[in-house]
Design a protein around this motif. Sequence first.
Motif, short mmCIF file in Angstrom:
data_model
loop_
_atom_site.label_atom_id
_atom_site.label_comp_id
_atom_site.label_asym_id
_atom_site.label_seq_id
_atom_site.Cartn_x
_atom_site.Cartn_y
_atom_site.Cartn_z
N ARG A 257 0.82 -1.21 0.00
CA ARG A 257 0.00 0.00 0.00
C ARG A 257 0.86 1.26 0.00
O ARG A 257 0.55 2.25 -0.67
CB ARG A 257 -0.94 0.00 1.21
N GLU A 258 1.95 1.23 0.76
CA GLU A 258 2.84 2.39 0.80
C GLU A 258 3.50 2.62 -0.55
O GLU A 258 3.66 3.77 -0.99
CB GLU A 258 3.90 2.20 1.89
N GLY B 169 1.11 4.15 -2.91
CA GLY B 169 0.83 5.53 -2.54
C GLY B 169 1.85 6.53 -3.04
O GLY B 169 1.58 7.73 -3.06
N SER C 168 0.05 7.36 -6.45
CA SER C 168 -1.38 7.71 -6.50
C SER C 168 -1.94 7.89 -5.09
O SER C 168 -1.61 7.11 -4.18
CB SER C 168 -2.17 6.64 -7.24
N ALA C 169 -2.78 8.91 -4.94
CA ALA C 169 -3.49 9.13 -3.68
C ALA C 169 -4.91 8.57 -3.74
O ALA C 169 -5.66 8.67 -2.77
CB ALA C 169 -3.53 10.62 -3.35
N SER C 170 -5.28 7.99 -4.88
CA SER C 170 -6.63 7.47 -5.07
C SER C 170 -6.85 6.21 -4.23
O SER C 170 -6.09 5.24 -4.35
CB SER C 170 -6.87 7.15 -6.55
N ALA C 171 -7.88 6.21 -3.41
CA ALA C 171 -8.19 5.03 -2.59
C ALA C 171 -8.53 3.83 -3.46
O ALA C 171 -8.19 2.68 -3.12
CB ALA C 171 -9.34 5.35 -1.63
N ILE D 36 -5.27 2.33 -4.97
CA ILE D 36 -4.48 1.64 -3.95
C ILE D 36 -5.15 0.33 -3.54
O ILE D 36 -4.49 -0.70 -3.37
CB ILE D 36 -4.25 2.55 -2.74
#
Length: 444
Positions: free
Chosen positions: A326-327, A330, A333-336, A339
Amino acid sequence: MLRLALPIIIINLSTTMMQFVDAYMVASLGENELAASLPAGLMFFVPIAFFMGVLGSVNTFVSQSLGRGETGSCGHFAWQGIYLGTASGLALLGLWFVAEPMFALFNHEPEVQRLEVVYFRICLFESAPLLVGIALSNFFVGIHRTSLLAWFAVGATLLNILFNWVFIYGKLGFPPLGLAGAALGTVLAVTLQTAGLLIVFMRSSMRREFGTGIRPFDWPASRAMLRIGLPSGVQFGFDIVSWGVALVWMVGMFGTPSLAATTIIVRFMHLSFMPAMALATVLVAMVGKAIGEQNPELASRHVSTALRATMIYMGIVGLSFYLGRRELLGIFSASADVIAIGAGIMACVALFQIFDAMNIVYSHALRGAGDTLWQAVATAALCLTVFLGGGLLIVQYAPKFGALGPWIMGTAYLAVLGISMSLRWNLGPWRRMNIFRETEAPGG
């Protein structure tokens, strides 16, 4: 082996850094640009990968000539690779006219399709210098002179960063070109890199030792190289089709966030297989030289050493991918959504690292011995059945898996392929092969 491989590792990491920089700079332009860069880049790389496989025979013939003590033949085979690379690169310019209908087949969003066509068409001008550079690089690896390649690769990476900054954002008086600027920057950097390699190749010391002075086109020598290289080209092509075009096509069915997540993960995959490919490229030369010296036991020891090193490295990288998935996503991209989708895919990538290590090492060992036809057939068959066939089935009948489905079948494909390559090498038909049977190696 590591001494020879270190410059190639630097080269591959430089290439990976070039792609990371492209992705990072392009990501700042928007999600559409990021999503378009991977399909366009992969569609360009499909025919390039085929010719890369063909030109890999330069390494095989040069290294076996070195082992046979026929150093004057090394330059002759390199020139045949230069001629083949130039002709192939010029022929690829014809793809300009089919770019629009080709990308329409992916059925991506209209703006993504438009950007894909622009990026792809500019990349086509990279074809000839890139393929000539690949032929020259295989020559230098084949004669076990790898250190200078690293300097040129690092220089090209720095130039690419500079050119990207200038052309993407419109600096130093140039207009901002966006995604097109990223493609143009890479074309210029690769062209200058190849020009530098050609200058070194033509130096008087190289001409005296390895016969690198201008040689005429030699059909018997080129035919022998094509006999070994064409199956490798088919294998490389299927590899890119499976991990590139088909994967992007299947993942693209689930929307732009899935495509963006796949784009990011493919960039991270390069961190695992590019250093492994560097060691395997050197392995081709070491196996070829040992076979030229008629020492198959030494070739087997080289393979065992490479396998241990590659499995340790790729295993560590795979564990890092899983624990920090996940890191890592990230960073780009900051899109949930991106990720969340990418986290599941990254788990598959972590799982198949060991099998990919087996595939990389054994397939390159077989290439150094000239055993290329069998592995091309095996790769094509497994790609069509396990990866493409299985991927389409899971997309159609188990859509609940979403973009993860095709990646699950990709993991199964690599597992079966790695085991198959291991069995082929250990059964040993390569011990009875002679790549020079169609023609005597040209003299100095």
